[in-house]
Design an enzyme around this catalytic site. Structure first.
Site, PDB file in Angstrom:
ATOM      1  N   GLY A  79     -15.954   2.170  -2.075  1.00 39.49           N
ATOM      2  CA  GLY A  79     -16.065   3.534  -1.631  1.00 39.49           C
ATOM      3  C   GLY A  79     -15.329   3.781  -2.684  1.00 39.49           C
ATOM      4  O   GLY A  79     -15.899   5.137  -3.623  1.00 39.49           O
ATOM      5  N   HIS A 117       0.954  -1.241   0.093  1.00 30.80           N
ATOM      6  CA  HIS A 117      -0.145  -0.106   0.096  1.00 30.80           C
ATOM      7  C   HIS A 117       0.573   1.106   0.169  1.00 30.80           C
ATOM      8  O   HIS A 117       0.688   2.073  -0.922  1.00 30.80           O
ATOM      9  CB  HIS A 117      -0.741   0.039   1.557  1.00 30.80           C
ATOM     10  CG  HIS A 117      -2.213   1.822   1.572  1.00 30.80           C
ATOM     11  ND1 HIS A 117      -2.816   1.650   0.569  1.00 30.80           N
ATOM     12  CD2 HIS A 117      -2.011   2.197   2.437  1.00 30.80           C
ATOM     13  CE1 HIS A 117      -3.682   2.505   0.574  1.00 30.80           C
ATOM     14  NE2 HIS A 117      -2.611   2.557   1.462  1.00 30.80           N
ATOM     15  N   LYS A 159      -8.943  12.261  -4.231  1.00 35.46           N
ATOM     16  CA  LYS A 159      -9.700  11.880  -2.886  1.00 35.46           C
ATOM     17  C   LYS A 159      -9.398  12.792  -1.882  1.00 35.46           C
ATOM     18  O   LYS A 159      -8.444  12.611  -1.545  1.00 35.46           O
ATOM     19  CB  LYS A 159      -9.941  10.676  -3.413  1.00 35.46           C
ATOM     20  CG  LYS A 159     -10.587   9.866  -2.732  1.00 35.46           C
ATOM     21  CD  LYS A 159     -10.652   8.015  -2.117  1.00 35.46           C
ATOM     22  CE  LYS A 159      -9.458   7.707  -1.721  1.00 35.46           C
ATOM     23  NZ  LYS A 159      -9.142   6.334  -1.248  1.00 35.46           N
TER      24      LYS A 159
HETATM   25  C1  R5P Z   1      -5.974   3.540  -0.338  1.00 33.80           C
HETATM   26  O1  R5P Z   1      -5.469   4.982  -0.007  1.00 33.80           O
HETATM   27  C2  R5P Z   1      -5.948   2.967  -1.654  1.00 33.80           C
HETATM   28  O2  R5P Z   1      -5.392   3.285  -2.462  1.00 33.80           O
HETATM   29  C3  R5P Z   1      -7.499   2.451  -1.727  1.00 33.80           C
HETATM   30  O3  R5P Z   1      -7.854   3.194  -2.544  1.00 33.80           O
HETATM   31  C4  R5P Z   1      -7.946   1.743  -0.173  1.00 33.80           C
HETATM   32  O4  R5P Z   1      -7.765   0.808   0.385  1.00 33.80           O
HETATM   33  C5  R5P Z   1      -9.978   0.511  -0.868  1.00 33.80           C
HETATM   34  O5  R5P Z   1     -10.681   1.091   0.538  1.00 33.80           O
HETATM   35  P1  R5P Z   1     -11.585   1.561  -0.322  1.00 33.80           P
HETATM   36  O6  R5P Z   1     -11.904   0.387  -1.437  1.00 33.80           O
HETATM   37  O7  R5P Z   1     -12.370   1.086   0.715  1.00 33.80           O
HETATM   38  O8  R5P Z   1     -12.492   3.000  -0.761  1.00 33.80           O
END
Ligand code: R5P
Length: 317
Positions: free
Chosen positions: A229, A133, A195
């Site tokens: 999300g 990540h 975002k």
């Molecule tokens: C966040 O910084 C990651 O790159 C992903 O966007 C995130 O972990 C996705 O999580 P979710 O599907 O719950 O929005």
């Protein structure tokens, strides 16, 4: 070839099919291990194969129950030490707690660093993992780590299609570097969403889109999809900005909560993921396409075993 010159592959219980596939590609049997779960929820692990002084690879991903999977990994590593294994490499397709990588508020644990310490204390002398990540997790380790990427594997599966993407969209600024790698490999432009996550509710809100998606087939990319999300709200935004259609490519299919319900109701044409995490039966759906990373993992293990470099297998540049 002498048997003791081959790598030994030990698989935890989190991803049996990946374990079998990687073993088959390496041309080795899976090392027999006996797991016993007692009524008090304690776990006993017995290494039943020959591992003394051997080059051992422990394949274990992070998936529910996440904490139990992690404890199993630690006990496996410790049992290998007791059994006299030589070098032990923890192969973690999806790194546990990789989202807990920074001090995002006072008084929190940087749990990814704690996991790094635990793995090394339990006996991991080397780590192989995919698409962290946050790349800085690499620095949490004082033992060698190979951080490889499934981006070329995902791109290869996309490039051959008639409906190949005409623009790649990063879900947020932090994802822009990896999304740029997708765009460069596919030879298409990049757009980036700004975002913002305002609290711990896992609700992310896309504010603005930088770049041009109008009339194009958009491919949203991210390292993981959990509640959905981020990707699903990005998909809606991209369509509002005039994209002709939208799909997504993501390395780690965490797929938590009611993501499937949301996915089925969304305008996303297709979600392409890898098998770093096994799909729960309720997540098997026509819209989700799984790209196999067993060849990438087996190839990387083979190269580590032979002392070869990994840059040309899965370069992050
Ligand atoms: C966040 O910084 C990651 O790159 C992903 O966007 C995130 O972990 C996705 O999580 P979710 O599907 O719950 O929005």
């Amino acid at each position: 070839m002498r048997e003791d010159s081959l790598p030994v592959l030990v698989a935890g219980t989190t991803h049996p099919s990946l374990g079998r596939d990687v073993a088959a590609r390496l041309g080795v049997p899976l090392c027999p291990v006996r797991f016993t779960r007692f009524s008090n929820e304690n776990l006993k692990v017995v290494i039943e194969g020959a591992v003394r002084d051997r080059d051992v690879f422990v394949l274990q991903t992070s998936c529910p129950p996440v904490n139990e999977s992690l404890m199993e990994t630690l006990i496996l590593l410790d049992a290998l030490r007791t059994a006299g294994a030589g070098r032990v490499t923890a192969v973690l397709p999806y790194f546990p707690y990789s989202r807990s990588d920074k001090l995002d508020e006072p008084g929190v644990s940087i749990t990814a660093r704690l996991v790094a310490d635990l793995l090394v204390s339990a006996g991991a002398g080397r780590i192989l993992t995919l698409d962290l990540h946050a790349p800085q997790i690499h620095g949490f380790f004082r033992v060698p780590m190979d951080h490889i990427t499934a981006i070329p594997t995902l791109c290869a599966s996309l490039a051959t299609e008639a409906s190949a993407p005409r623009v790649v969209v990063a879900t947020d600024i932090g994802e822009a570097k990896d999304a740029g790698r997708f765009a460069a490999r596919l030879g298409v432009p990049l757009a980036v969403i700004d975002k913002r996550r305002t609290d711990d509710s896992e609700h992310a809100v896309p504010h603005t889109l930088v770049g041009d998606v109008a009339g194009r087939h958009a491919l949203i990319v991210d390292d993981e999809i959990a509640t959905g999300g981020t990707i699903l709200e990005a998909a809606e935004m991209v369509l509002r900005m005039g994209a002709a259609s939208v799909e997504a490519a993501v390395v780690h299919p965490v797929l938590s909560g009611n993501v499937m319900q949301r996915l089925r109701a969304s305008p996303l044409r297709r979600l392409r993921v890898t098998n770093t995490i096994p799909l729960r039966p309720e997540c098997v759906d026509d819209r989700i396409e799984v790209v196999d990373i067993a060849p990438l993992i087996a190839d990387s293990i083979g190269r580590i075993h032979k002392g070869e470099r990994l840059d040309d297998v899965a370069s992050r540049r």
